[in-house]
Design an enzyme around this catalytic site. Sequence first.
Site, mmCIF file in Angstrom:
data_model
loop_
_atom_site.group_PDB
_atom_site.id
_atom_site.type_symbol
_atom_site.label_atom_id
_atom_site.label_comp_id
_atom_site.label_asym_id
_atom_site.label_seq_id
_atom_site.Cartn_x
_atom_site.Cartn_y
_atom_site.Cartn_z
ATOM 1 N N GLU A 250 -11.818 -5.681 -3.158
ATOM 2 C CA GLU A 250 -10.874 -6.739 -2.782
ATOM 3 C C GLU A 250 -11.457 -8.136 -2.931
ATOM 4 O OE1 GLU A 250 -9.871 -5.504 1.165
ATOM 5 O OE2 GLU A 250 -8.352 -4.085 0.466
ATOM 6 N N THR B 246 -10.399 2.474 3.197
ATOM 7 C CA THR B 246 -10.384 3.900 2.923
ATOM 8 C C THR B 246 -10.738 4.271 1.500
ATOM 9 O OG1 THR B 246 -8.833 4.357 4.659
ATOM 10 C CG2 THR B 246 -8.950 5.987 2.924
ATOM 11 N N SER C 36 -3.705 -3.676 6.760
ATOM 12 C CA SER C 36 -4.137 -2.395 6.193
ATOM 13 C C SER C 36 -5.011 -1.640 7.171
ATOM 14 C CB SER C 36 -4.894 -2.607 4.904
ATOM 15 O OG SER C 36 -6.079 -3.315 5.133
ATOM 16 N N LYS D 54 -9.761 6.298 -4.987
ATOM 17 C CA LYS D 54 -9.104 5.039 -4.640
ATOM 18 C C LYS D 54 -9.932 4.380 -3.554
ATOM 19 C CE LYS D 54 -6.926 3.878 -1.598
ATOM 20 N NZ LYS D 54 -7.178 3.201 -0.252
ATOM 21 N N ASN E 134 -7.283 -9.991 2.978
ATOM 22 C CA ASN E 134 -7.411 -9.270 4.234
ATOM 23 C C ASN E 134 -6.821 -10.015 5.430
ATOM 24 O OD1 ASN E 134 -8.795 -6.694 3.642
ATOM 25 N ND2 ASN E 134 -10.188 -8.110 2.623
ATOM 26 N N THR F 64 -3.819 1.834 -3.094
ATOM 27 C CA THR F 64 -3.230 0.921 -2.105
ATOM 28 C C THR F 64 -3.401 -0.494 -2.654
ATOM 29 O OG1 THR F 64 -5.292 0.936 -0.830
ATOM 30 C CG2 THR F 64 -3.533 2.414 -0.102
#
EC number: 2.3.1.35
Lengths: 384, 384
Positions: B260, B180, B384, B169, B379, B146
């Site tokens: 991230e 996730t 997401s 992932k 974010n 993702t």
Amino acid sequence: MSVTAPLGFRAAGVDAGIKRGDDRDLALVVNDGPSRAAAGVFTRNRVKAAPVLWSAQVVSGGQVRAVVLNSGGANACTGPLGFQDTHATAEKVAAVLGDSAAEVAVCSTGLIGERLPMDALITGVDVVAAQLSRDGGLAAADAIRTTDTVSKISFRRGAGGYMVGGMAKGAGMLAPALATMLCVLTTDAEIGSEDLDRVLRAATAVTFDRLDSDGCMSTNDTVLLLASGASGVRPDLADFEKVVTAVCADLARQLLVDAEGASKAIAIEVVGAESETDAVTVGRAVSRSNLLKCAIHGEDPNWGRVVSAVGTTDAAFDPDRLNVAINGIWICRGGAAGDDRSKVDLRPRDVTITIDLSAGPHSATVHTTDLTAAYVHENSAYSS
Amino acid sequence: MSVTAPLGFRAAGVDAGIKRGDDRDLALVVNDGPSRAAAGVFTRNRVKAAPVLWSAQVVSGGQVRAVVLNSGGANACTGPLGFQDTHATAEKVAAVLGDSAAEVAVCSTGLIGERLPMDALITGVDVVAAQLSRDGGLAAADAIRTTDTVSKISFRRGAGGYMVGGMAKGAGMLAPALATMLCVLTTDAEIGSEDLDRVLRAATAVTFDRLDSDGCMSTNDTVLLLASGASGVRPDLADFEKVVTAVCADLARQLLVDAEGASKAIAIEVVGAESETDAVTVGRAVSRSNLLKCAIHGEDPNWGRVVSAVGTTDAAFDPDRLNVAINGIWICRGGAAGDDRSKVDLRPRDVTITIDLSAGPHSATVHTTDLTAAYVHENSAYSS
């Protein structure tokens, strides 16, 4: 006004040279009585700063003559020598006032792990004591600021004419908290220390305790409530609790609005909870979700991040009966997508997230802020 | 390689049109046996996505023929219809393979609260099944990304010649987790589902479970371990656990490095704990301090923020016996300032914070990242 709004109190704030620059950094609040009844609540962090250890002992006696507060250093994690510094500060204030150090509370805020510049501080006590006045509340509130962009003060009149006043600093919250929250509340009501203690615990539990800007808990958080009895008014206890709670709520609101780098004030309103504890637990879990705080910053009504955070708690709820509204639009109903998310207007600074657990009649609101690049910047660049 | 490194597995990854753009978004991993033994661990979030509810049921049977995974939608908080979508996906895969849906696990990742585009997904199953091959491991790993900037794959050979491979992932972690984490591990060792389960729990407990990038916990996290037995090697269990743990640790490390917006990989090493649980509790509390994560981002060795976070836990320790080192410099000794903080070099990407609780012989390491403006940006901007 602030802490000097009630009769019987004098205060002052000066630049004692504890912080770099010309800002005020030392405050003194003195209760001239006739009563000295007092109560306090302190951080629940197990690593407690020297002034917290000291002041908790002072308050346990039920009497406080004066509170000395400094910014520019937390005096936390400074070992036995740091505790001696706090003790010496209290002794110095006591000497200047001709009183006992056992009734002098001490509060400190600033960087952890460094000793205070005691020469400057002790000299400063003479200066600040010389400036004590009935008008000194604002200067005192100014002197306890660290990253606060404005002073936080409040006062309210109670039934029968007594006053409650207060000042606070902090970009965090009582407990859990960081960036240290300090708050001194004063009243000229006639009231004993046991009643003060009960009222202060009740008031902070629903105000400062429900502020959670970044989930961090300070080593120094302190809220003190001092009563002079100078108004001669013996307050109705329920009214007194209401007034103290209102002052705390007002100060809490000011802290939240001034939280480091925040662009949104987020109220997380949990309803339909089996217990108030469940409601607070859920509100706190949601308030600590960095992902949600980023989404709100981006004005994205990402209810999935709300529901995810609820799911990490042990509160009573059924995932298929969860409802979530953001700014009044019920975008999650029965644990799945509800009303059209494009209807949510997230442009205002104030954001309300309502979570209906469908599990009972209880509710609670926890307040937090969004997570912004400015927060990261401020807390990367500023050693605190 | 990745999941197809061990004998007995085929895989593929295609663009089925689930995500916008031309990226791959559908992966299929098939176990051709002779064994189909399998185990799984899933998110501890009480709000579980449909594919988690489905796959937990599949895995409880101890056999998995195939795993179908999609990015572009989490199928979480989608109600009974979302569960039907997962069921239909498994049925479709079963039909294509001529097998039973009860042995087809499903994993999904992406936005919460939206139904999957089932037409695209069902059509995609035919396409991905047609491309299944012994070389398909990389394409499968690519299809589950993702916000991952790179695919995460790993493999190791065990004693006697069996293989363990895997793909993962996620920019978060298993549990607690968000963004996730999905992981499929495969092996050609001959081993039953009970042993697989025990080994998988042990391996994830010390790897994925100790990754805490932002303290958030996903609704979809899933780690599956499938054994084909195709090598004919019956592994020594201790060796097998070591190899599976090594593959998990390697994948966990890749997830952390790609987290991230992170600019630092922070290992929080807790030593001198009374129990391993205490060590993990302290590591996790420190890893969740936004203030500390900002300080590390700013290359500020702010040990006060470490000690503050330790103080919020119920772990056994005496505040006056806490020692903290950052990158090997013991800047906090006995709960107070220790060695010169200017000696700490925080320029490298890898940062190690060592916390000595002086309370016992146990230790554990929790891994996290710094908090950056880029994290906030990613974010805030990405739903997401």
